[in-house]
Structures are given as structure tokens and as C-alpha cells.
Design a protein around this motif. Structure first.
Motif, PDB file in Angstrom:
ATOM      1  N   ASN A 367      68.665  34.654  65.680  1.00 51.57           N
ATOM      2  CA  ASN A 367      68.656  34.806  64.224  1.00 51.57           C
ATOM      3  C   ASN A 367      67.975  36.118  63.841  1.00 51.57           C
ATOM      4  N   GLU A 368      67.979  36.411  62.565  1.00 56.17           N
ATOM      5  CA  GLU A 368      67.392  37.655  62.068  1.00 56.17           C
ATOM      6  C   GLU A 368      65.869  37.644  62.161  1.00 56.17           C
ATOM      7  N   MET A 369      65.295  38.857  62.225  1.00 57.76           N
ATOM      8  CA  MET A 369      63.857  39.034  62.109  1.00 57.76           C
ATOM      9  C   MET A 369      63.594  40.158  61.112  1.00 57.76           C
ATOM     10  N   TYR A 370      62.324  40.505  60.932  1.00 57.40           N
ATOM     11  CA  TYR A 370      61.929  41.505  59.940  1.00 57.40           C
ATOM     12  C   TYR A 370      60.699  42.256  60.442  1.00 57.40           C
ATOM     13  N   THR A 371      60.348  43.329  59.732  1.00 58.98           N
ATOM     14  CA  THR A 371      59.033  43.943  59.907  1.00 58.98           C
ATOM     15  C   THR A 371      58.334  43.922  58.553  1.00 58.98           C
ATOM     16  N   MET A 372      56.996  44.072  58.598  1.00 55.87           N
ATOM     17  CA  MET A 372      56.204  43.984  57.376  1.00 55.87           C
ATOM     18  C   MET A 372      55.172  45.100  57.345  1.00 55.87           C
ATOM     19  N   THR A 373      54.879  45.577  56.157  1.00 58.38           N
ATOM     20  CA  THR A 373      53.795  46.530  55.929  1.00 58.38           C
ATOM     21  C   THR A 373      52.991  46.046  54.722  1.00 58.38           C
ATOM     22  N   PRO A 374      51.694  46.364  54.656  1.00 57.91           N
ATOM     23  CA  PRO A 374      50.867  45.843  53.559  1.00 57.91           C
ATOM     24  C   PRO A 374      51.215  46.477  52.213  1.00 57.91           C
ATOM     25  N   LYS A 375      51.105  45.675  51.181  1.00 62.19           N
ATOM     26  CA  LYS A 375      51.290  46.153  49.819  1.00 62.19           C
ATOM     27  C   LYS A 375      49.973  46.711  49.265  1.00 62.19           C
ATOM     28  N   GLU A 376      50.101  47.621  48.290  1.00 59.23           N
ATOM     29  CA  GLU A 376      48.931  48.038  47.532  1.00 59.23           C
ATOM     30  C   GLU A 376      48.512  46.890  46.617  1.00 59.23           C
ATOM     31  N   LYS A 377      47.225  46.821  46.300  1.00 57.35           N
ATOM     32  CA  LYS A 377      46.726  45.714  45.480  1.00 57.35           C
ATOM     33  C   LYS A 377      47.472  45.604  44.154  1.00 57.35           C
ATOM     34  N   GLY A 378      47.833  46.730  43.555  1.00 56.43           N
ATOM     35  CA  GLY A 378      48.505  46.709  42.272  1.00 56.43           C
ATOM     36  C   GLY A 378      49.910  46.163  42.333  1.00 56.43           C
ATOM     37  N   GLN A 379      50.482  46.081  43.547  1.00 55.44           N
ATOM     38  CA  GLN A 379      51.842  45.579  43.716  1.00 55.44           C
ATOM     39  C   GLN A 379      51.887  44.087  44.018  1.00 55.44           C
ATOM     40  N   MET A 380      50.735  43.466  44.256  1.00 63.01           N
ATOM     41  CA  MET A 380      50.689  42.058  44.640  1.00 63.01           C
ATOM     42  C   MET A 380      50.812  41.157  43.418  1.00 63.01           C
ATOM     43  N   SER A 381      51.681  40.146  43.536  1.00 64.63           N
ATOM     44  CA  SER A 381      51.841  39.192  42.437  1.00 64.63           C
ATOM     45  C   SER A 381      50.799  38.079  42.500  1.00 64.63           C
ATOM     46  N   ASP A 382      50.278  37.786  43.690  1.00 63.44           N
ATOM     47  CA  ASP A 382      49.217  36.801  43.870  1.00 63.44           C
ATOM     48  C   ASP A 382      48.538  37.060  45.210  1.00 63.44           C
ATOM     49  N   GLN A 383      47.565  36.215  45.556  1.00 65.17           N
ATOM     50  CA  GLN A 383      46.781  36.438  46.770  1.00 65.17           C
ATOM     51  C   GLN A 383      47.588  36.289  48.055  1.00 65.17           C
ATOM     52  N   TRP A 384      48.771  35.659  47.960  1.00 66.40           N
ATOM     53  CA  TRP A 384      49.610  35.456  49.138  1.00 66.40           C
ATOM     54  C   TRP A 384      50.630  36.582  49.313  1.00 66.40           C
ATOM     55  N   ASP A 385      50.769  37.378  48.279  1.00 67.22           N
ATOM     56  CA  ASP A 385      51.802  38.417  48.288  1.00 67.22           C
ATOM     57  C   ASP A 385      51.233  39.723  48.859  1.00 67.22           C
ATOM     58  N   LEU A 386      50.819  39.674  50.128  1.00 65.60           N
ATOM     59  CA  LEU A 386      50.135  40.808  50.749  1.00 65.60           C
ATOM     60  C   LEU A 386      51.074  41.812  51.395  1.00 65.60           C
ATOM     61  N   MET A 387      52.255  41.363  51.803  1.00 67.14           N
ATOM     62  CA  MET A 387      53.095  42.188  52.669  1.00 67.14           C
ATOM     63  C   MET A 387      54.456  42.484  52.045  1.00 67.14           C
ATOM     64  N   GLU A 388      54.958  43.663  52.366  1.00 66.14           N
ATOM     65  CA  GLU A 388      56.290  44.079  51.946  1.00 66.14           C
ATOM     66  C   GLU A 388      57.254  43.834  53.100  1.00 66.14           C
TER      67      GLU A 388
END
Length: 415
Positions: A367-388
Motif C-alpha cells: 500500500n501507499e506510504m508518505y513522508t512528513m516534515t514539521p509544521k510551523e506553530k502558526g500553521q497548526m490547527s491544534d496540538q495534534w497537527d504537528l506534521m505536514e
């Protein structure tokens, strides 16, 4: 007198058959008379993998409850027996007990590759299906593969290739010096072996590989060695809350060397908190994936537990529902029937854009996979929304097996 003798004869006959088969009599009798389908679940709830195991338990309970609300499987209620696997020895003994005493139809779970191997040996010996939801070691799909073991969790090769493609794109491997911190147990050793192969094939070099005990909490000595070595890139081949501790401490030292990971769980990013994350990391699933089934799972989990599911929760949920579907389609709970059915490669929903399927020669979920990089604090919608989240890997125009281990890389031969 006649009724009593008949009952004794039946019990004796069932027990004798069970002993010949290597299975305890209570399991046989229970399996023959039960109107429920018992599912055994083993996962570590203590130690450095405990934070991930908590999500596993929450998710499989949700999956079983949803199945029962919909009428169960083949009209039979699903009964879950979930226990802490602790370590390989405990995992083995509990797997044996779940099969022989409790009469489970199959076992789902595990995170530790060493414990996963111990469970697989019991599964193979008793001819009981085991669906691995958290063990990454390529060896479990290769030299240690087992006809009675299937893998929802991605292999180390899949994580390395997913993250590696992003690092190659950014010019972080070819001609570069890399330094690795590796969890000192089966998973970590296997992950470094696969990582070293990928880096070498693509023109990079590991100049050091520091083995880190699984109970390590102080990374200052390792970070000082990184400063002395001055690598172009620091690679995390760590596991569990090792990653959280390392990320937080590495940030405090403010070293200029970028970091990336070849293994990762999103609960570990949440443990580190906003501002601590940096680098590129692989991911098998994330709660922001926008497919209808993925968002329905995220909504149900969040409403029940007050926080979104992470990737270990995804593994349990997908595994339980895949098995339920296979049982419905075969009208059977027999392990051999289920194995033959799943080896045919039928595709099913894995909460992503493209459906997944099990390969017949190593039983890996493709199946598919992904990669992730951290978001800037101003881009986070909540405390769980850390990664892009990146676009899916492989791309839509590529075969799904591009990131999976090949037969040449990881040969598997079922006995």
C-alpha cells in the motif's frame, strides 16, 4: 449411567484428539461449542513501546465494537482478549495460552520485532493465523517468514525507501556522510542493515552507527559524538520513546547538522511537542488523510478517546477489518481457508487513496506510504497537527510494489 459414560467418552475423545494435535482440550471444546469468534490481541503496554501499544488497544477495541454493532462476523459476536506482551518470552507464552486455553481464531498485534518472531513461531507450530500490525523487521518477511503470519505494518525497506526518496530529492544522500543512532534490538539492527544498503546504493556513506539501549533516556553522550563527527546528516534508526527523548534533547543542543528518520510513529512526535520536531520522517498513515473512510475512522476514534488516532491505531483497525472481511467472504474462521483467500491478492480499503493487497509470497500488505516534515506553530490547527504530510509514495503513476522489498532483497520461502 449410560449418559455419564457417553459424556466421559466424548470428553476423553476430544482431549485425546487435542493432545495428538498439540492443542489443549479446553480450546478444542470451546471452539466446537462457542457461538462467538474469539480474537487474541497482544501488544506491549509497558516499556519503551508502551505509548504505541496504548493506541493499538484503543483502536482494536473500537474496531471490534463497530463490527458487533453491525451484527458481528457471519452473525457471530466478536470477543476480544487483549493482553500486554511485555517481552518475547511473555509474548510466546501468552500466544500459546490464547490459542490453547482461550480458543482464539487468530492473533492480531505486536510492535516489537523480537516478540513478533516469538508469536510467529507459536502461530506456525499451532497453525494459527497471526496478523502483525507493528513489527517492521524485513527478516520477519524474509529469512524468518511464516505461512501463518501476515503483515499490515510496513517492512523496514518500505520505510527506508519512502523516506530515502525524499532525501535523495533534497540532495541529502549522494556524496554525503551520514551518522546513525540505532535501537539495540532486532528491529533496529534490521533497520540499519536496510538503511545502509539503500544509502550505499545511492552514493552515500554511514561513517558511524551508535547502538542505543532500548531503556536509554539520556542522549547527551551520543549528541556530543555527533558534534565531534560533524556528519552531513544524522539518521534516527531508533524506536518507541527513544525517538521522543532524542528529538527533544537534540533540539536543546542546537547542532547545525540536519536529522531525518528511517522509522517513525506519530505518537512520538506528539510526545516531543510543537517546536521540537525537525527533519524528514517516514509515515504509513496520518489522521489528516482526507479519504472518506480515513476521516470516518478519525472521527469515531476522536469522539471516543478525545484525541486522533496515530499510525499504530491505523494498523489494528485495518487488520481487524481485513480479517472480518476475509471471514465473511470465505464463511470460515479456519486459518488455512483465510490464508488461501488472502493470498489471492484481493484488494481492500486501507484508509488511503489506493486500495491495498497482501502479496502471496511474503504476505506483506502492499500500500501507499508518505513522508512528513514539521509544521510551523502558526500553521497548526491544534496540538495534534504537528506534521505536514507529503504526497503518497509511490506516485499515482507507479506500481505500489516500488517501495516494497523485492525477492532479491528479502527472499522468503514458506515451509
Amino acid at each position: 449411567m449410560r449418559t455419564d459414560l457417553t459424556r466421559r467418552t466424548l470428553l476423553k475423545g476430544a482431549a485425546g484428539t487435542a493432545l495428538v494435535a498439540g492443542i489443549g482440550a479446553p480450546a478444542v471444546l470451546r471452539a466446537q461449542t462457542s457461538d462467538v469468534i474469539r480474537v487474541g490481541h497482544l501488544t506491549p503496554l509497558t516499556g519503551f513501546l508502551g505509548p504505541l501499544g496504548e493506541y493499538a488497544v484503543m483502536s482494536i477495541k473500537l474496531a471490534v465494537d463497530q463490527l458487533n454493532e453491525q451484527g458481528g462476523i457471519m452473525g457471530r459476536k466478536v470477543e476480544l482478549i487483549s493482553e500486554d506482551s511485555v517481552n518475547p518470552s511473555t509474548a510466546s507464552s501468552k500466544a500459546q495460552r490464547l490459542i490453547e486455553r482461550d480458543g482464539v481464531a487468530l492473533i492480531i498485534g505486536e510492535i516489537s520485532s523480537a516478540s513478533g518472531l516469538a508469536i510467529a513461531e507459536v502461530a506456525g507450530r499451532t497453525k494459527t493465523l497471526f496478523v502483525n500490525t507493528g513489527c517492521n523487521s524485513d527478516a520477519l518477511r524474509g529469512a524468518d517468514c511464516n505461512r501463518y503470519m501476515f503483515h499490515v505494518e510496513g517492512a523496514n525497506s518500505m520505510y527506508v525507501k519512502a523516506s530515502g526518496q525524499a532525501l535523495l530529492r533534497d540532495g541529502m544522500i549522494k556524496g554525503k556522510k551520514l551518522l546513525s543512532l540505532t535501537a539495540d534490538y532486532a528491529f533496529g539492527h534490521d533497520l540499519y542493515r536496510v538503511a545502509d544498503r539503500f544509502v550505499t546504493q545511492n552514493g552515500g556513506e554511514f561513517i558511524a552507527n551508535d547502538l542505543v539501549p532500548t531503556d536509554a533516556t539520556d542522549f547527551s553522550a551520543y549528541i556530543l559524538r555527533i558534534r565531534q563527527a560533524q556528519p552531513d546528516l544524522v539518521i534516527s534508526n531508533l524506536a518507541g520513546n527513544q525517538i521522543t527523548s532524542f528529538i527533544k534533547q537534540y533540539r536543546e543542543y542546537q547542532l547545525p547538522f540536519p536529522i531525518a528518520g528511517f522509522g517513525f510513529d506519530t505518537a512520538l512526535a506528539w510526545g516531543a511537542g510543537a517546536g521540537a520536531m525537525q527533519g524528514t520522517w517516514p509515515c504509513i498513515w496520518y489522521h489528516t488523510i482526507s479519504t472518506p473512510s480515513s476521516q470516518a475512522f478519525t472521527k469515531s476514534f476522536s469522539e471516543r478517546y478525545g484525541k486522533p488516532p496515530e499510525n499504530q491505531a491505523w494498523g489494528e483497525f485495518v487488520a481487524m477489518n481485513a480479517i472480518a472481511r476475509a471471514m465473511e467472504e470465505t464463511k470460515s474462521t479456519n486459518s488455512d481457508d483465510l490464508i488461501q483467500h488472502m493470498e489471492k491478492g484481493a484488494k481492500f480499503d486501507v484508509l488511503k487513496e489506493r486500495e491495498g493487497y497482501f502479496r502471496d509470497w511474503d504476505h506483506q500488505l502492499i500500500n501507499e506510504m508518505y513522508t512528513m516534515t514539521p509544521k510551523e506553530k502558526g500553521q497548526m490547527s491544534d496540538q495534534w497537527d504537528l506534521m505536514e504530510l507529503s504526497a503518497a509514495v509511490p506516485g499515482a503513476d507507479q506500481e505500489l510494489e516500488v517501495i516494497a522489498p523485492s525477492k532479491e532483497e528479502n527472499a522468503c520461502t514458506f515451509a
